[in-house]
Design a protein around this motif. Sequence first.
Motif, PDB file in Angstrom:
ATOM      1  N   TYR A 161      12.079  -9.360  18.286  1.00  0.00           N
ATOM      2  CA  TYR A 161      12.040  -8.098  19.009  1.00  0.00           C
ATOM      3  C   TYR A 161      11.332  -8.287  20.347  1.00  0.00           C
ATOM      4  O   TYR A 161      10.571  -9.230  20.551  1.00  0.00           O
ATOM      5  N   GLU A 162      11.616  -7.374  21.249  1.00  0.00           N
ATOM      6  CA  GLU A 162      11.033  -7.456  22.588  1.00  0.00           C
ATOM      7  C   GLU A 162       9.533  -7.191  22.540  1.00  0.00           C
ATOM      8  O   GLU A 162       9.052  -6.442  21.693  1.00  0.00           O
ATOM      9  N   ALA A 163       8.828  -7.813  23.465  1.00  0.00           N
ATOM     10  CA  ALA A 163       7.373  -7.629  23.530  1.00  0.00           C
ATOM     11  C   ALA A 163       7.050  -6.159  23.798  1.00  0.00           C
ATOM     12  O   ALA A 163       7.716  -5.501  24.611  1.00  0.00           O
ATOM     13  N   GLN A 164       6.051  -5.659  23.074  1.00  0.00           N
ATOM     14  CA  GLN A 164       5.671  -4.265  23.250  1.00  0.00           C
ATOM     15  C   GLN A 164       4.846  -4.086  24.527  1.00  0.00           C
ATOM     16  O   GLN A 164       4.281  -5.039  25.057  1.00  0.00           O
ATOM     17  N   LYS A 165       4.794  -2.861  24.999  1.00  0.00           N
ATOM     18  CA  LYS A 165       4.056  -2.571  26.218  1.00  0.00           C
ATOM     19  C   LYS A 165       2.568  -2.848  26.034  1.00  0.00           C
ATOM     20  O   LYS A 165       2.013  -2.634  24.958  1.00  0.00           O
ATOM     21  N   GLU A 166       1.945  -3.332  27.090  1.00  0.00           N
ATOM     22  CA  GLU A 166       0.514  -3.595  27.056  1.00  0.00           C
ATOM     23  C   GLU A 166      -0.251  -2.272  27.036  1.00  0.00           C
ATOM     24  O   GLU A 166       0.122  -1.319  27.729  1.00  0.00           O
ATOM     25  N   PRO A 167      -1.310  -2.193  26.230  1.00  0.00           N
ATOM     26  CA  PRO A 167      -2.132  -0.965  26.249  1.00  0.00           C
ATOM     27  C   PRO A 167      -2.823  -0.822  27.608  1.00  0.00           C
ATOM     28  O   PRO A 167      -3.346  -1.796  28.162  1.00  0.00           O
ATOM     29  N   THR A 168      -2.819   0.384  28.122  1.00  0.00           N
ATOM     30  CA  THR A 168      -3.334   0.597  29.478  1.00  0.00           C
ATOM     31  C   THR A 168      -4.782   1.068  29.523  1.00  0.00           C
ATOM     32  O   THR A 168      -5.471   0.872  30.535  1.00  0.00           O
ATOM     33  N   ASN A 169      -5.249   1.694  28.442  1.00  0.00           N
ATOM     34  CA  ASN A 169      -6.563   2.339  28.503  1.00  0.00           C
ATOM     35  C   ASN A 169      -7.640   1.670  27.657  1.00  0.00           C
ATOM     36  O   ASN A 169      -8.804   2.054  27.732  1.00  0.00           O
ATOM     37  N   ILE A 170      -7.255   0.709  26.824  1.00  0.00           N
ATOM     38  CA  ILE A 170      -8.235   0.060  25.952  1.00  0.00           C
ATOM     39  C   ILE A 170      -9.294  -0.678  26.772  1.00  0.00           C
ATOM     40  O   ILE A 170     -10.500  -0.622  26.476  1.00  0.00           O
ATOM     41  N   LYS A 171      -8.844  -1.344  27.826  1.00  0.00           N
ATOM     42  CA  LYS A 171      -9.796  -2.083  28.665  1.00  0.00           C
ATOM     43  C   LYS A 171     -10.806  -1.126  29.309  1.00  0.00           C
ATOM     44  O   LYS A 171     -12.005  -1.419  29.356  1.00  0.00           O
ATOM     45  N   ALA A 172     -10.301   0.035  29.774  1.00  0.00           N
ATOM     46  CA  ALA A 172     -11.201   1.019  30.392  1.00  0.00           C
ATOM     47  C   ALA A 172     -12.179   1.575  29.366  1.00  0.00           C
ATOM     48  O   ALA A 172     -13.363   1.795  29.674  1.00  0.00           O
ATOM     49  N   LEU A 173     -11.698   1.784  28.140  1.00  0.00           N
ATOM     50  CA  LEU A 173     -12.575   2.294  27.074  1.00  0.00           C
ATOM     51  C   LEU A 173     -13.687   1.292  26.768  1.00  0.00           C
ATOM     52  O   LEU A 173     -14.864   1.661  26.661  1.00  0.00           O
ATOM     53  N   LYS A 174     -13.339   0.021  26.653  1.00  0.00           N
ATOM     54  CA  LYS A 174     -14.350  -0.997  26.367  1.00  0.00           C
ATOM     55  C   LYS A 174     -15.345  -1.125  27.518  1.00  0.00           C
ATOM     56  O   LYS A 174     -16.538  -1.373  27.291  1.00  0.00           O
ATOM     57  N   HIS A 175     -14.848  -0.929  28.751  1.00  0.00           N
ATOM     58  CA  HIS A 175     -15.742  -0.997  29.905  1.00  0.00           C
ATOM     59  C   HIS A 175     -16.778   0.117  29.842  1.00  0.00           C
ATOM     60  O   HIS A 175     -17.976  -0.117  30.111  1.00  0.00           O
ATOM     61  N   LYS A 176     -16.356   1.330  29.481  1.00  0.00           N
ATOM     62  CA  LYS A 176     -17.300   2.448  29.371  1.00  0.00           C
ATOM     63  C   LYS A 176     -18.296   2.209  28.239  1.00  0.00           C
ATOM     64  O   LYS A 176     -19.481   2.540  28.350  1.00  0.00           O
ATOM     65  N   ILE A 177     -17.812   1.635  27.159  1.00  0.00           N
ATOM     66  CA  ILE A 177     -18.711   1.337  26.028  1.00  0.00           C
ATOM     67  C   ILE A 177     -19.745   0.298  26.449  1.00  0.00           C
ATOM     68  O   ILE A 177     -20.943   0.428  26.145  1.00  0.00           O
ATOM     69  N   ASN A 178     -19.322  -0.712  27.170  1.00  0.00           N
ATOM     70  CA  ASN A 178     -20.249  -1.764  27.611  1.00  0.00           C
ATOM     71  C   ASN A 178     -21.286  -1.231  28.593  1.00  0.00           C
ATOM     72  O   ASN A 178     -22.426  -1.710  28.633  1.00  0.00           O
ATOM     73  N   ARG A 179     -20.900  -0.251  29.401  1.00  0.00           N
ATOM     74  CA  ARG A 179     -21.861   0.337  30.337  1.00  0.00           C
ATOM     75  C   ARG A 179     -22.880   1.198  29.596  1.00  0.00           C
ATOM     76  O   ARG A 179     -24.060   1.225  29.946  1.00  0.00           O
ATOM     77  N   ARG A 180     -22.420   1.898  28.560  1.00  0.00           N
ATOM     78  CA  ARG A 180     -23.318   2.809  27.841  1.00  0.00           C
ATOM     79  C   ARG A 180     -24.177   2.077  26.821  1.00  0.00           C
ATOM     80  O   ARG A 180     -25.349   2.392  26.643  1.00  0.00           O
ATOM     81  N   TRP A 181     -23.593   1.102  26.135  1.00  0.00           N
ATOM     82  CA  TRP A 181     -24.337   0.287  25.168  1.00  0.00           C
ATOM     83  C   TRP A 181     -24.176  -1.167  25.604  1.00  0.00           C
ATOM     84  O   TRP A 181     -23.357  -1.909  25.049  1.00  0.00           O
ATOM     85  N   SER A 182     -24.928  -1.578  26.567  1.00  0.00           N
ATOM     86  CA  SER A 182     -24.698  -2.882  27.193  1.00  0.00           C
ATOM     87  C   SER A 182     -24.960  -4.040  26.230  1.00  0.00           C
ATOM     88  O   SER A 182     -24.187  -4.985  26.167  1.00  0.00           O
ATOM     89  N   THR A 183     -26.048  -3.969  25.505  1.00  0.00           N
ATOM     90  CA  THR A 183     -26.376  -5.051  24.577  1.00  0.00           C
ATOM     91  C   THR A 183     -27.018  -4.469  23.322  1.00  0.00           C
ATOM     92  O   THR A 183     -28.115  -3.921  23.375  1.00  0.00           O
ATOM     93  N   ILE A 184     -26.316  -4.598  22.211  1.00  0.00           N
ATOM     94  CA  ILE A 184     -26.854  -4.180  20.911  1.00  0.00           C
ATOM     95  C   ILE A 184     -26.997  -5.430  20.059  1.00  0.00           C
ATOM     96  O   ILE A 184     -26.043  -6.192  19.901  1.00  0.00           O
TER      97      ILE A 184
END
Length: 984
Positions: A560-583
């Motif tokens: 089957y054809e490759a599925q579309k790349e997720p567009t917002n997961i990277k942005a979500l992880k970036h916000k998480i890393n800014r809010r909880w930088s190191t746990i």
Amino acid sequence: MNKFDNWLLDSEELKWTKLKHGHQNKLIFAVMLKFFQTEWRYPEHGDTISEQLITSLSAQLNIPICQQPNPFENFNWENRSIERFRQEIRGFLGYQTITVADRERLILWLNKNVLPESPTVAQCIEKSYQFFYAHKLEPFTQKELERHIRSAQHNFEKQFFLTTTEQLSEETKKEINLLLQDDDEIDSEDGISIEPAAKIKLRILKQDLAGIKLKHVQFEIKKLQHVRGILVPAVFFKTVSRKLLQKYYVRILAMLPSNIEEYAVENRYATMAVFCYIRSQLLTDNLTDLFLKLIHKVEVSAEKHIDEKILSDVKRVDGKFDILYTLADTNAEHPKGIIEEQIYPKVSQDKLRDLAKELRCKGRWYQNQVHIKMRSLYSHAHRKELLMLLDTFDFHSNNQEGKVLLQAIEFIKQHRNITGKYYSDSQLVPIDSVIYDDWHPLVIEQQPSNDPKENQYKVEQMNYEMAVLELLHKQLNCKTIWIEGSYRYRNPDEDMPKDWNDRREYYYNEIKAKLNVDDFIKPLKNCLEKNLQQLNDTILNNEKVKILDKNGGHIKLTPYEAQKEPTNIKALKHKINRRWSTINLIDILKEADFRIGFTKQLHTIAGKESLDHTQLTKRLLLCIYAIGSNTGLKRISSANKDASYSDLRYVKRRYINVANVKAAVVDVVDKILEIRDPKIWGDITVGCGCDSTQVSSWDQNLIAEWHVRYHEPGVMIYWHADKYATCVYSQLKTCASSEVGSMIRGVLRHDTKMNMDRAYVDTHGQSTIGFAFSHLLNFDLLPRLKNLHRQKLYYSNAKHKNDYPNLKAILKASINWGSMEENYDEVIKHAVALKIGTVDPDVLIKRFSKDNYTHPVYKALTEIGRAVKTIFLCKYLMSEELRIEIHEALNVIESLNSIMGFIFYGKLGEISTNIKEEQELAVACLHLLQVCMSYINTLIIQATLPDSGILLTPEDKRALTTLFHAHINPYGLFPLNLDQRLII
């Protein structure tokens, strides 16, 4: 029915609720009513009332939703109005208050039906609520119920100890005392080295086999003979739940001899008797495993030697098929021609010699060479060990085929010390049904005779012994031969439910099976015919699937054809890393326990607890982190001065075992399923991807094996993980053991609230027998088949074969429904044995292999599996969505394997112990760290998304996982501070 259906008020309940005055009273009454109907008790202080429940009930009662986030947070459930509502609910539902007589009846019921299975307090509470529901009794408060259960457990255990001790002779008690006397056991994290000359003490009995050296085998046999000499009530123990016996076995395994001597007399003798009984079985199992490994090693080493010899001695002939064609064509064109004139000009004489050498290396010649080498390895290297082990076991068989082999084994024992190459009287050697075609020319040497009617022959001793041992290897695995005193290799009749005849209908209901075989076969046959017809009708229009005639039928599948790349997961992880930088990873473990309290499952194996609760909790968390990250207790203790190395060892020995840690995992997984927001995570997860990964480990033990794919020794961890990478179940297995058995065990034994009805596996996780048991146990087996192009379909009846012309190339044969009809009851009995746990899935799968193809149950299971697998293949070929679903689930497992290395980083990711229990504990603690990480990440995602402005697309939700770790730090020396919390 899901939980949302249970929240609906029926007409009577709605009418009764609306009689209350005021919106608040109506809502309180409705909440109490629905809480009671779902939890079988009333809300208490500390209970969390779901906001979805409040919203649902408010809508049904037309009550405006309160602006307060949760009006029942810290609500007082003990005032007079609440008590009046309880009385009204009691009367409305027809319940009665519990009396003293009811309490005694509950305790008797627990003693008879629940406590013999050694349940946890939480499981006893759940069973007690079922008792209350069945008898229409209003339950105790949870605190009071727990007190009664602990009292019942204490009385049950006291009675069990007394009954066991009364059956022990004075000689047995004396032997137990000698085991404990002068036994200075070392409390060590790495185990104890054992010298063969050592006296048999308890600390030595606890140790596993150190390796396959002759001195270790001799000493292991000595240990087994010693523990067998301690006579315990084996007949009584066979009537007791294995789980209960295992509880006391683990208790002794973890305690020092000096601690055991402090037990009350009945407790000490009873628990030690249980330990000796279980240890005798496990030692027998270990020696049997070693016996089978040695036989297998002889065969593998011989094959490897012959393969290397062939590669060095034989020149590979290129274009041999062209040469064979040329020879055939020349002979056909010139049948009377002279070879030298017709053949050699086209194919040289040297080329023909090389071709003859290569072809000679195939078939019977090759097998004979392997057997000759096996005989050499056996006689010069392993004969002494194997015969020593053969003398140790007490073999039995339940059929004639096995009894003939037992005669051959007994003959070998009696004639082991003969001088000369051949047996003196070959006519007495058991040959029929023992020596098969491959070994026959090497075992039996024909002798010339003057009398043509007289058949004179000699039997070569070493070849005969090796042939018998090779056959014994096969028949032990499929339990045609079984061993007295073993557990895994015990009488196959003991694997089945003991009360099958008395409770047959109950057991059929246990797996939702039809009592009438026709009611089982008819839907299966109809489903088979329906799916074959649908595939036949649609295959020509299916652009992604083609059925070709080449190679006896070939399925061609277009990826089957490759599925579309997720567009917002990277942005979500970036916000998480800014809010909880190191746990720190250890803080994730701590926060999960603050919110869930999973450490309550880490019960002590001792009779009482003396540590302060806060101090104990800290040490428990430090131990879990040390084991699960593989950093070790010493390194973790160095960063926490109030928890020394000896303190952590003490807590680990008394509180942390595989069963306790797995119960804690269940708590965390259930909490993850409970808190998931459907708007983010979608529908309830019902399927798990299943696969294994290899982990390096020490190899002086029976569980570590060489892995042919990874090219190194180690063990395998088999995971069951849902689509968001929450690991639901984990288990340790050998590299060679069945993945089908591991898959079934995870589906049946995960113990979480997940309704797991789908198992996504790769090629190794499926088999025809696996498909059969998945159907019988009511879950779908969904494999990604590497060899899909070679798969074949089965049809319901020979007369229907021509109904599917478009599938003709891959149709193989018809299903034998008669085999199912004849053995249906036995098939259901074996499925029930898997369900209730009287047999291990790996043992049963190994039993029903090609080595046992004549077994009627195996034949019936094969026919069921063929029908179910054909149905699956039809759906798989017709539905690209199903293929994508399976592929996505297995990709989750691959990502889970990479996370394992991130968490289990200590000691270069190697399991640095040869003790099987310690290896299993390391995997269980790793699993607990994984699910705690998944739980905290679930909270973080749900806390971040609402205020982030990010809207997840379907592609984002497909790629959403809880095991991202850029914001987590597992490294360093981390002191554990219980006064600090994560702000989520």
